[in-house]
Design a protein around this motif. Sequence first.
Motif, mmCIF file in Angstrom:
data_model
loop_
_atom_site.group_PDB
_atom_site.id
_atom_site.type_symbol
_atom_site.label_atom_id
_atom_site.label_comp_id
_atom_site.label_asym_id
_atom_site.label_seq_id
_atom_site.Cartn_x
_atom_site.Cartn_y
_atom_site.Cartn_z
ATOM 1 N N ASN A 1 12.535 12.290 -11.387
ATOM 2 C CA ASN A 1 13.202 13.551 -11.085
ATOM 3 C C ASN A 1 13.297 14.464 -12.303
ATOM 4 O O ASN A 1 13.523 15.666 -12.170
ATOM 5 N N LEU A 2 13.130 13.888 -13.501
ATOM 6 C CA LEU A 2 13.116 14.709 -14.703
ATOM 7 C C LEU A 2 11.820 15.490 -14.834
ATOM 8 O O LEU A 2 11.714 16.386 -15.673
ATOM 9 N N PHE A 3 10.826 15.156 -14.015
ATOM 10 C CA PHE A 3 9.528 15.813 -14.087
ATOM 11 C C PHE A 3 9.185 16.589 -12.821
ATOM 12 O O PHE A 3 8.431 17.551 -12.887
ATOM 13 N N THR A 4 9.701 16.143 -11.688
ATOM 14 C CA THR A 4 9.322 16.778 -10.428
ATOM 15 C C THR A 4 10.431 16.576 -9.399
ATOM 16 O O THR A 4 11.393 15.834 -9.640
ATOM 17 N N ASP A 5 10.278 17.206 -8.261
ATOM 18 C CA ASP A 5 11.252 17.108 -7.181
ATOM 19 C C ASP A 5 11.126 15.751 -6.495
ATOM 20 O O ASP A 5 10.048 15.363 -6.059
ATOM 21 N N GLN B 1 0.829 -1.206 0.000
ATOM 22 C CA GLN B 1 0.000 0.000 0.000
ATOM 23 C C GLN B 1 0.861 1.254 0.000
ATOM 24 O O GLN B 1 0.589 2.204 -0.752
ATOM 25 N N ASN B 2 1.908 1.270 0.812
ATOM 26 C CA ASN B 2 2.800 2.434 0.847
ATOM 27 C C ASN B 2 3.544 2.593 -0.473
ATOM 28 O O ASN B 2 3.733 3.720 -0.965
ATOM 29 N N HIS B 3 3.967 1.469 -1.049
ATOM 30 C CA HIS B 3 4.669 1.516 -2.335
ATOM 31 C C HIS B 3 3.752 2.051 -3.433
ATOM 32 O O HIS B 3 4.155 2.910 -4.236
ATOM 33 N N ALA B 4 2.507 1.561 -3.480
ATOM 34 C CA ALA B 4 1.563 2.015 -4.500
ATOM 35 C C ALA B 4 1.239 3.492 -4.334
ATOM 36 O O ALA B 4 1.135 4.237 -5.321
ATOM 37 N N LYS B 5 1.116 3.939 -3.088
ATOM 38 C CA LYS B 5 0.824 5.346 -2.829
ATOM 39 C C LYS B 5 1.964 6.242 -3.313
ATOM 40 O O LYS B 5 1.736 7.289 -3.945
ATOM 41 N N GLU B 6 3.181 5.826 -3.048
ATOM 42 C CA GLU B 6 4.337 6.622 -3.476
ATOM 43 C C GLU B 6 4.472 6.635 -4.998
ATOM 44 O O GLU B 6 4.720 7.686 -5.598
ATOM 45 N N MET B 7 4.306 5.470 -5.620
ATOM 46 C CA MET B 7 4.401 5.397 -7.079
ATOM 47 C C MET B 7 3.322 6.247 -7.738
ATOM 48 O O MET B 7 3.592 7.000 -8.693
ATOM 49 N N ASN B 8 2.101 6.166 -7.245
ATOM 50 C CA ASN B 8 1.005 6.938 -7.835
ATOM 51 C C ASN B 8 1.248 8.432 -7.705
ATOM 52 O O ASN B 8 0.900 9.209 -8.606
ATOM 53 N N ARG B 9 1.831 8.836 -6.588
ATOM 54 C CA ARG B 9 2.095 10.268 -6.392
ATOM 55 C C ARG B 9 3.022 10.807 -7.462
ATOM 56 O O ARG B 9 2.790 11.875 -8.038
ATOM 57 N N TYR B 10 4.078 10.057 -7.774
ATOM 58 C CA TYR B 10 5.023 10.510 -8.794
ATOM 59 C C TYR B 10 4.482 10.313 -10.207
ATOM 60 O O TYR B 10 4.730 11.138 -11.090
ATOM 61 N N LEU B 11 3.754 9.227 -10.436
ATOM 62 C CA LEU B 11 3.218 8.983 -11.778
ATOM 63 C C LEU B 11 2.209 10.051 -12.176
ATOM 64 O O LEU B 11 2.137 10.437 -13.352
ATOM 65 N N ARG B 12 1.425 10.547 -11.221
ATOM 66 C CA ARG B 12 0.477 11.616 -11.537
ATOM 67 C C ARG B 12 1.207 12.878 -11.967
ATOM 68 O O ARG B 12 0.753 13.602 -12.858
ATOM 69 N N LEU B 13 2.345 13.151 -11.333
ATOM 70 C CA LEU B 13 3.120 14.328 -11.704
ATOM 71 C C LEU B 13 3.852 14.126 -13.030
ATOM 72 O O LEU B 13 4.021 15.064 -13.809
ATOM 73 N N MET B 14 4.298 12.888 -13.282
ATOM 74 C CA MET B 14 5.028 12.611 -14.523
ATOM 75 C C MET B 14 4.094 12.675 -15.731
ATOM 76 O O MET B 14 4.412 13.281 -16.745
ATOM 77 N N PHE B 15 2.915 12.031 -15.603
ATOM 78 C CA PHE B 15 1.979 12.006 -16.720
ATOM 79 C C PHE B 15 1.016 13.184 -16.615
ATOM 80 O O PHE B 15 -0.194 13.018 -16.517
ATOM 81 N N ASN B 16 1.607 14.382 -16.650
ATOM 82 C CA ASN B 16 0.786 15.582 -16.633
ATOM 83 C C ASN B 16 0.221 15.828 -18.030
ATOM 84 O O ASN B 16 0.415 15.050 -18.956
ATOM 85 N N ASP B 17 -0.493 16.937 -18.188
ATOM 86 C CA ASP B 17 -1.164 17.208 -19.462
ATOM 87 C C ASP B 17 -0.178 17.282 -20.617
ATOM 88 O O ASP B 17 -0.431 16.761 -21.702
ATOM 89 N N HIS B 18 0.979 17.941 -20.392
ATOM 90 C CA HIS B 18 1.946 18.116 -21.479
ATOM 91 C C HIS B 18 2.529 16.778 -21.900
ATOM 92 O O HIS B 18 2.592 16.456 -23.091
ATOM 93 N N PHE B 19 2.958 15.984 -20.925
ATOM 94 C CA PHE B 19 3.592 14.712 -21.251
ATOM 95 C C PHE B 19 2.574 13.728 -21.827
ATOM 96 O O PHE B 19 2.885 12.968 -22.750
ATOM 97 N N SER B 20 1.359 13.750 -21.300
ATOM 98 C CA SER B 20 0.325 12.852 -21.821
ATOM 99 C C SER B 20 0.006 13.183 -23.277
ATOM 100 O O SER B 20 -0.156 12.281 -24.111
ATOM 101 N N PHE B 21 -0.060 14.477 -23.587
ATOM 102 C CA PHE B 21 -0.295 14.878 -24.977
ATOM 103 C C PHE B 21 0.843 14.420 -25.872
ATOM 104 O O PHE B 21 0.620 13.893 -26.971
ATOM 105 N N ALA B 22 2.078 14.591 -25.406
ATOM 106 C CA ALA B 22 3.239 14.173 -26.199
ATOM 107 C C ALA B 22 3.239 12.661 -26.408
ATOM 108 O O ALA B 22 3.521 12.176 -27.506
ATOM 109 N N MET B 23 2.917 11.904 -25.358
ATOM 110 C CA MET B 23 2.887 10.449 -25.476
ATOM 111 C C MET B 23 1.767 10.000 -26.416
ATOM 112 O O MET B 23 1.946 9.053 -27.189
ATOM 113 N N PHE B 24 0.625 10.663 -26.352
ATOM 114 C CA PHE B 24 -0.474 10.324 -27.266
ATOM 115 C C PHE B 24 -0.053 10.548 -28.707
ATOM 116 O O PHE B 24 -0.267 9.689 -29.575
ATOM 117 N N PHE B 25 0.562 11.678 -28.970
ATOM 118 C CA PHE B 25 1.037 11.977 -30.319
ATOM 119 C C PHE B 25 2.078 10.958 -30.750
ATOM 120 O O PHE B 25 2.069 10.487 -31.900
#
Length: 405
Positions: A239-243, A13-37
Amino acid sequence: MINARTLWRDRLQNHAKEMNRYLRLMFNDHFSFAMFFFLVGMAYVYQQWLSSLPEDFPTAWLMAIVFGFVIAYSPVRTLLKEADLVFLLPAESQLGPFFRNGWLYSFFTQVFYLFFIVVAFGPLYFTSFPERSITEYVLFGVVLVVFKAWNLLAHWWEVNSRMGYSGYLDTIFRIVLNTLTFYFIVVGDALLFAAITTVLFFGVMMYDYTLAKKRRGIAWDVLIEKESARMQAFYRIANLFTDVPHLKKTIKKRHWLVSLLKGPISHTSENSYDYLYRITFVRSSDYLGMYFRLLVIAGALVYYVPNMWVKLGFAFLFLYLSGFQMMTLWQHHRHLDWLELYPVPLEQRKSALLKWLFQLLLAKTFVLGVVFLFLWNLVGLAFVWIGGSLLSYVLVYMYLSKRLT
């Protein structure tokens, strides 16, 4: 008395919570648009490539090699921490369910990723073997799942025997036997050889099991080190996307490249951050590798994609991605209080970073233009040099500059 199942559930549970926190920041609107393209572009290129696939294309070898490596890479996630070497080691005899759950978690997550790779290879498989049925391909997928389970077991026993800690022979054997088995299965008329390589693989697996049983016990230090290395790899990407405060920084000297980049900079206070950002870009374990990996991928796509407009789309997409990922240089030294002692205004620091980002994007634009020149596509060359330069300027000075806070 330790409840191993509860311990695993809490860790997961702690691992999933930490991973989700960073994944939400990594797959922001800009990156999601770029990945879709990117995915849409790759699907188009894939379809165009399949329409002109040569009859003698080595589909069986390509699938065998890719799946051979994918199946052989079977790390078992234990979610162990450094402190466990002290606090959990005495209770090793009670932790059987903990490690079994770790193995099952690893198996199902890796099968999930494997499913997408199998689906991606489907069009190539049926284009190369149009007489085959879907049932045959599904059975091949079932074989992959079985081999994934066997590779996970072999890797687990190899780690706990400590043989894999000093060499890679076991992994090499598994890759070779995986690849040969999958090749014989895809070819379709060499199932006897597939049976022989399967038996050999089972022998390697049982050899790992024998060595692990002789040693008895869990290789705690090895498992903790491997778990830490996997988390650090994830943190470096995040770290390339957030602190990421958990990231352990590593520094590489790279004297010749440092000398090359710092040479044009005069030693004055106005150039303090020009010097700092260039040195950070080169010596940090994050930025230089990511910059060149994106450059190589973009160059390969520009070279191999047949349609010129799709080539340009990929070139501009990777310039866009590079700008966003290199912008994290701004926060790289945020924990160093002595930087506040620099008698340099904040605007000068921003100016130094923006100038360096613009230079990096211009360099990448130039190289991608050279790829068009090599293809003797002068129209594409003009578009990528002019359009890439304009995109770099707008991205850096009109958009990213507003995000530096």
